[in-house]
Design a protein around this motif. Structure first.
Motif, PDB file in Angstrom:
ATOM      1  N   GLU A  63       0.824  -1.211   0.000  1.00 27.37           N
ATOM      2  CA  GLU A  63       0.000   0.000   0.000  1.00 27.37           C
ATOM      3  C   GLU A  63       0.856   1.258   0.000  1.00 27.37           C
ATOM      4  O   GLU A  63       1.947   1.261   0.577  1.00 27.37           O
ATOM      5  CB  GLU A  63      -0.890   0.038   1.251  1.00 27.37           C
ATOM      6  N   VAL A  64       0.351   2.296  -0.646  1.00 20.67           N
ATOM      7  CA  VAL A  64       1.003   3.611  -0.639  1.00 20.67           C
ATOM      8  C   VAL A  64       0.013   4.626  -0.091  1.00 20.67           C
ATOM      9  O   VAL A  64      -1.117   4.699  -0.571  1.00 20.67           O
ATOM     10  CB  VAL A  64       1.393   4.071  -2.059  1.00 20.67           C
ATOM     11  N   GLU A  65       0.428   5.385   0.893  1.00 10.88           N
ATOM     12  CA  GLU A  65      -0.432   6.429   1.443  1.00 10.88           C
ATOM     13  C   GLU A  65       0.312   7.746   1.500  1.00 10.88           C
ATOM     14  O   GLU A  65       1.529   7.770   1.675  1.00 10.88           O
ATOM     15  CB  GLU A  65      -0.863   6.069   2.875  1.00 10.88           C
ATOM     16  N   LEU A  66      -0.443   8.830   1.376  1.00  9.85           N
ATOM     17  CA  LEU A  66       0.127  10.165   1.596  1.00  9.85           C
ATOM     18  C   LEU A  66      -0.423  10.695   2.916  1.00  9.85           C
ATOM     19  O   LEU A  66      -1.544  10.371   3.300  1.00  9.85           O
ATOM     20  CB  LEU A  66      -0.272  11.110   0.455  1.00  9.85           C
ATOM     21  N   THR A  67       0.375  11.483   3.604  1.00 11.64           N
ATOM     22  CA  THR A  67      -0.119  12.076   4.856  1.00 11.64           C
ATOM     23  C   THR A  67       0.349  13.513   4.965  1.00 11.64           C
ATOM     24  O   THR A  67       1.426  13.859   4.474  1.00 11.64           O
ATOM     25  CB  THR A  67       0.358  11.284   6.096  1.00 11.64           C
TER      26      THR A  67
END
Lengths: 180, 180
Positions: A63-67
């Motif tokens: 998974e790739v997430e931005l925060t």
């Protein structure tokens, strides 16, 4: 990796444009070498797209997430926090303890771009140097993951890939994956 | 490293401007993780300058060279040639043989940027995959060197440094090096 406590890579200090390729390499390295997820602090939709594209073609889970609130992630993280930095303790001296922690619990691995804020050093349970020399956050992450997993990551299985490389002595062979 | 057959990293496919940072990271990783020299094919005076600057400050020995005839270097190389590629044989299957070769002789490690010409695959004694997944030439090089040297590179000594990092549990400490 599957059936183990989660390993998440937090990429700090991403500067849009300028760092796109390095951040993409951080994410692809995390995926290839056994991490479950990368979280990128900041505006990184371009690296996110590239990493997801590779995962779509070559498999996951990953998974790739931005925060925009990495401080919250760091504060609330339930498990050990490792910060890779050339100023930290030698990996060969602390990797055993980190492996032990990861047997029981999730692990957050922080890699910075340029300057990392001092509160990250304070929050980390382990500030770890893959050598105390200046080199590359991608190289540091790669050696760290290979040692954390003691090479198990090289045999991980990929799910939902639509293609796979067939290892060859010479040349290139890629074949489609038929899943039932 | 000192007192061992030489390990040289050949960086192919460098595109000026676009690849400056990746090529710099390749060179700094080579230096930090025990290689003796990096040879960059093409116009790479910018990465060369950065790598030499780090060597000047943090020590060596480590050399950076530019070449416009990498074919000659490959042809005339006296020792085994390893080409790192996601299409190659798994590192865990071939690293023992490569270590054995390096006990006796110099080793050339080729890392590409984008497409590597087919004659490199043919010239290589070992086409090696650090996983058969797409990720980063910097990560592949790092894992390769750490496994080649079996961690010895983490204890290497640096000569003619004018500063060194003192490993710390928290924070940063850099001190000048006084050499007699």
């Amino acid at each position: 990796m599957q059936n183990e406590p989660e390993v998440v890579v937090l990429r700090l200090g991403h500067r849009p444009g300028r760092d796109n390729r390095m951040t993409t390499h951080v994410g692809l390295t995390a995926r290839a070498l056994g991490a479950d997820r990368v979280v990128i602090a900041g505006e990184a939709s371009n690296p996110k797209g590239t990493i997801e594209d590779i995962t779509g073609r070559f498999g996951g889970p990953f998974e790739v997430e931005l925060t925009d609130s990495h401080r919250q992630l760091l504060r609330d993280w339930d498990g050990a926090v490792v910060h890779l930095t050339m100023y930290g303790l030698p990996i060969q001296d602390v990797e055993g303890d980190i492996r032990e922690d990861h047997r029981e619990d999730h692990l957050l691995v922080v890699v910075g771009a340029e300057k990392v804020p001092f509160d990250v050093y304070e929050r980390a349970d382990y500030n770890v140097g893959v050598t105390n020399q200046p080199h590359s956050e991608v190289a540091g992450l790669a050696v760290f993951l290979d040692r954390l997993f003691e090479g198990r990551e090289l045999d991980r299985e990929w799910e939902d890939a639509d293609r796979q490389v067939v290892p060859k002595e010479t040349g290139k062979q890629v074949e489609p994956v038929d899943e039932e």
